[in-house]
Write an enzyme that holds these catalytic residues in place. Sequence first.
Site, PDB file in Angstrom:
ATOM      1  N   SER A  41       5.633  -5.592  -1.018  1.00 29.23           N
ATOM      2  CA  SER A  41       5.643  -3.992  -1.421  1.00 29.23           C
ATOM      3  C   SER A  41       6.202  -3.180  -0.109  1.00 29.23           C
ATOM      4  CB  SER A  41       4.232  -3.825  -2.069  1.00 29.23           C
ATOM      5  OG  SER A  41       4.276  -2.802  -2.797  1.00 29.23           O
ATOM      6  N   ALA A  42       5.082  -2.246   0.063  1.00 30.54           N
ATOM      7  CA  ALA A  42       5.523  -1.295   1.309  1.00 30.54           C
ATOM      8  C   ALA A  42       5.954  -2.153   2.374  1.00 30.54           C
ATOM      9  CB  ALA A  42       4.043  -0.567   1.758  1.00 30.54           C
TER      10      ALA A  42
ATOM     11  N   GLY B 273       0.828  -1.129   0.076  1.00 31.82           N
ATOM     12  CA  GLY B 273      -0.161  -0.021  -0.051  1.00 31.82           C
ATOM     13  C   GLY B 273       0.923   1.280  -0.012  1.00 31.82           C
TER      14      GLY B 273
ATOM     15  N   HIS C 131       8.758  -3.617  -6.941  1.00 31.26           N
ATOM     16  CA  HIS C 131       8.140  -3.218  -8.105  1.00 31.26           C
ATOM     17  C   HIS C 131       9.109  -2.484  -9.076  1.00 31.26           C
ATOM     18  CE1 HIS C 131       3.907  -3.811  -6.459  1.00 31.26           C
ATOM     19  NE2 HIS C 131       4.107  -2.997  -5.629  1.00 31.26           N
TER      20      HIS C 131
ATOM     21  N   GLU D 158       8.888  -7.379  -9.756  1.00 35.26           N
ATOM     22  CA  GLU D 158       7.675  -8.049  -9.709  1.00 35.26           C
ATOM     23  C   GLU D 158       7.619  -9.371  -9.950  1.00 35.26           C
ATOM     24  OE1 GLU D 158       4.498  -6.119 -11.768  1.00 35.26           O
ATOM     25  OE2 GLU D 158       4.488  -4.419 -10.152  1.00 35.26           O
TER      26      GLU D 158
END
Lengths: 235, 235
Positions: B122-123, B90, B159, B194
């Site tokens: 991700s985050a 997020g 990413h 990714e």
Amino acid sequence: MKSIIIASTSTIHGGSYLDYLLPELQVHFKNCNTLLFIPFARPGGISHEQYTNTVSQAFEKINIKVKGIHEFEDAITAINNAEGIFTGGGNTFLLVTQLYKNNIMTVLAEAVKNGTPYLGTSAGSNICGLSMQTTNDMPIIYPPSFQTLGLIPFNLNPHYLDPDSQSKHMGETRETRIKEFHAFNTLPVLGLREGSWLDVKGNQIVLKGNLSARLFRQNQEPEELAPQTELSYVQ
Amino acid sequence: MKSIIIASTSTIHGGSYLDYLLPELQVHFKNCNTLLFIPFARPGGISHEQYTNTVSQAFEKINIKVKGIHEFEDAITAINNAEGIFTGGGNTFLLVTQLYKNNIMTVLAEAVKNGTPYLGTSAGSNICGLSMQTTNDMPIIYPPSFQTLGLIPFNLNPHYLDPDSQSKHMGETRETRIKEFHAFNTLPVLGLREGSWLDVKGNQIVLKGNLSARLFRQNQEPEELAPQTELSYVQ
């Protein structure tokens, strides 16, 4: 009276630095023999000197001399004495940090509000909004605050990019990122595509260039605004 | 002994949430009946409840129950009692702000260093590095600090996206942004594409998945690292 050009980008694809804006800038800075340049955003990490050289070469074409703010002994005096001011693009976190470190965030805002003609491109445009919170840049340095000049009553997203329907990339689209901003902030955000700029004269804000801009508001569907739209109602 | 999976993304193109990682996660969390989920990054602004539901559904496939940290009265106790911990993706600015506000940045780091199996996507992966300064996210909220968990001795760019040679967009490429980071910071940055993840076991850090990763160091040319490369030498 405020007189500001807020451009999405300094350079459009296939063009050279500031080329597409020079006719506009010739009018905008018509009363200026010299321009104060703020190179703090240092795109790609280049030095203040390198950056100022690039800008000097562009403004030479319209007979305006450029001096970098780093060449002055006192940054506050430099701003207060400037005939016109240009803040170039690069990294917004770095730019904002340096403006605060040099104690000129408020001084710069006051000078522009009092009528010193201003040009911003990219990061230099981002800071015209109320906060830098809709920048695309990487947080390479920790600024003392995200608050910026507040020359217009909304925030900007320069280099606005539409979602690419062919992309297989799963990182957030620009629209998703702005939606995340609106989960916590009420400020409208204008996505300004490359080649667009805002022309601010006093309280009037007009969208210029050939492209539409995309307006994002909290809890509303985004809206496309045509060139020449007057934007002072957005707040 | 540290046992961590640090994934570039939760979801690969055409797949469903966490699908590509589930075989790996079944092994990684083999001693866990329940998982503590940290939903603070709220992708697209969704609620903690919504986010936790999505995660529960994915882990149901490997018979692991999920409870969101917001469901506990005391976040510190929740972390210290967790069998395993997952921090989802997020917005990294929001995630880091919430970790500090709940006084659990250090507590989380200690739990994972002491052996609680951890998954980040991700985050949730970004925070495994020494700082969040190489995130791609928008600064939608002002965190008290950019310092993060420091579970590995370098920074991450999840990413990671290669420059698109066909693009007419003039905004900075990911590589330019990381170069700007290196104008001010010495930490190496690993661009994790990714579908890639890091498997950390004690001091060993191995690149997994089918893709190479791109390593950026200050004042050096970027380097492509093949899958299965052991990365503990990077610091």
